[in-house]
Design an enzyme around this catalytic site. Structure first.
Site, short mmCIF file in Angstrom:
data_model
loop_
_atom_site.label_atom_id
_atom_site.label_comp_id
_atom_site.label_asym_id
_atom_site.label_seq_id
_atom_site.Cartn_x
_atom_site.Cartn_y
_atom_site.Cartn_z
N ASP A 1 40.52 31.98 37.03
CA ASP A 1 39.31 31.21 36.75
C ASP A 1 38.52 32.02 35.71
O ASP A 1 38.76 33.22 35.53
CB ASP A 1 38.52 31.04 38.05
CG ASP A 1 37.19 30.38 37.85
OD1 ASP A 1 37.15 29.35 37.15
OD2 ASP A 1 36.19 30.89 38.38
N ASP B 1 34.53 31.57 34.81
CA ASP B 1 33.17 31.88 35.25
C ASP B 1 33.19 32.52 36.64
O ASP B 1 33.66 31.91 37.60
CB ASP B 1 32.32 30.62 35.30
CG ASP B 1 32.14 29.98 33.94
OD1 ASP B 1 31.01 29.96 33.45
OD2 ASP B 1 33.14 29.50 33.37
N ASP C 1 37.05 32.54 42.33
CA ASP C 1 35.95 32.91 43.21
C ASP C 1 35.34 31.71 43.94
O ASP C 1 34.30 31.85 44.58
CB ASP C 1 34.84 33.63 42.42
CG ASP C 1 34.14 32.71 41.44
OD1 ASP C 1 34.84 31.97 40.71
OD2 ASP C 1 32.90 32.72 41.38
#
Length: 215
Positions: A8, A10, A167
Site C-alpha cells: 500500500d 499511504d 496498514d
C-alpha cells in the site's frame, strides 16, 4: 518462495498525513469549520477523501453534497500533495534489501492515478517500483481483488508467490482474498478503535525491516 512484495502507499510506504490533513484543514477553514489536529487526522488518513471528510465535516458518501465536498477537497490536495510527504524510516533500506534478494516490489494503492503518477517518482525510492496500481486503474479498488490480480499480471508473478503489506483492513482483505500472504504494517495509520485482531493478516510487523525475517 516469495517472488514479489507489493505495498500500500499511504501509511505504509509514505507518510502522506501532513499533506492530506493540510488539504482538509484548508477546506474546513474556507467553509468556516474548525480545523482538525494531526492526532485526529493520522488514524483516518488511509481512508482517503471519504474518511477525512467524515472526520472534518461529518459528510458521508450518502450525503447529497458529498460529491461537491470531495471535488473541493481534491482541488485543495492538488495544491499540496507533494509538499510534506516523505517515505517512512526504513523503507528504502527494505527496498534495497529486496532488490539484493532479487524480489520484485510494487505498489497497489487506492490513491487516484492523477496523484500517484506524479508523487511516486518524487519520493526518492531506492529503485523504481515494477508496477503501480492506482485506485482507478481497475474497475474496482481495494478491498476488491481486481487491483491485486492486475499487479500480478503486470509483473508476471502468481498471487500465491506475493506478499502484500498494508496498514488498513481493506488491504488485508484484498490481499487475503487474492491468495497473497498479508502483512500488517503497525507503523501505519491505525486507529485505537480499529479491531485489528479481526483483520485477515498472516503476520504483523512493527517496522519495515522486520519484513525481511518473514520472507
Amino acid at each position: 518462495m516469495t517472488q514479489a512484495v507489493l505495498f500500500d502507499l499511504d501509511g505504509t510506504l509514505a507518510d502522506t498525513a501532513l499533506d492530506l490533513g493540510g488539504a482538509l484543514n484548508t477546506l474546513l477553514r474556507r467553509r468556516g469549520l474548525p480545523e482538525k489536529s494531526m492526532a485526529e487526522i493520522r488514524p483516518v488518513a488511509s481512508h482517503g477523501a471519504a474518511g477525512l471528510l467524515q472526520l472534518g465535516a461529518g459528510i458521508e458518501k450518502s450525503h447529497p453534497e458529498f460529491a461537491q465536498w470531495r471535488q473541493d477537497y481534491l482541488a485543495e490536495y492538488e495544491r499540496c500533495f507533494d509538499c510534506d510527504t516523505v517515505l517512512f524510516a526504513g523503507i528504502n533500506e527494505l527496498i534495497a534489501a529486496l532488490d539484493a534478494r532479487g524480489i520484485v516490489w510494487g505498489i497497489i494503492t487506492n490513491k487516484p492515478h492523477t496523484f500517484t503518477h506524479r508523487l511516486v517518482p518524487k519520493l526518492g525510492f531506492a529503485s523504481a517500483p515494477a508496477v503501480v496500481v492506482s485506485g482507478d486503474t481497475c474497475s474496482r479498488a481495494k478491498p476488491a481483488t481486481e487491483p491485486m490480480f492486475y499487479a500480478c499480471e503486470q509483473i508476471g508473478v502468481a498471487a500465491g508467490q506475493c506478499v502484500y503489506v498494508g496498514d488498513a483492513e481493506r488491504d488485508m482483505q484484498a490481499g487475503r482474498n487474492a491468495g497473497m500472504k498479508t502483512v500488517l504494517a503497525d507503523w501505519g495509520y491505525i486507529a485505537a478503535a480499529d479491531r485489528t485482531e479481526a483483520w485477515p493478516f498472516d503476520l504483523r510487523i512493527r517496522q519495515p525491516l522486520d519484513l525481511l525475517a518473514c520472507l
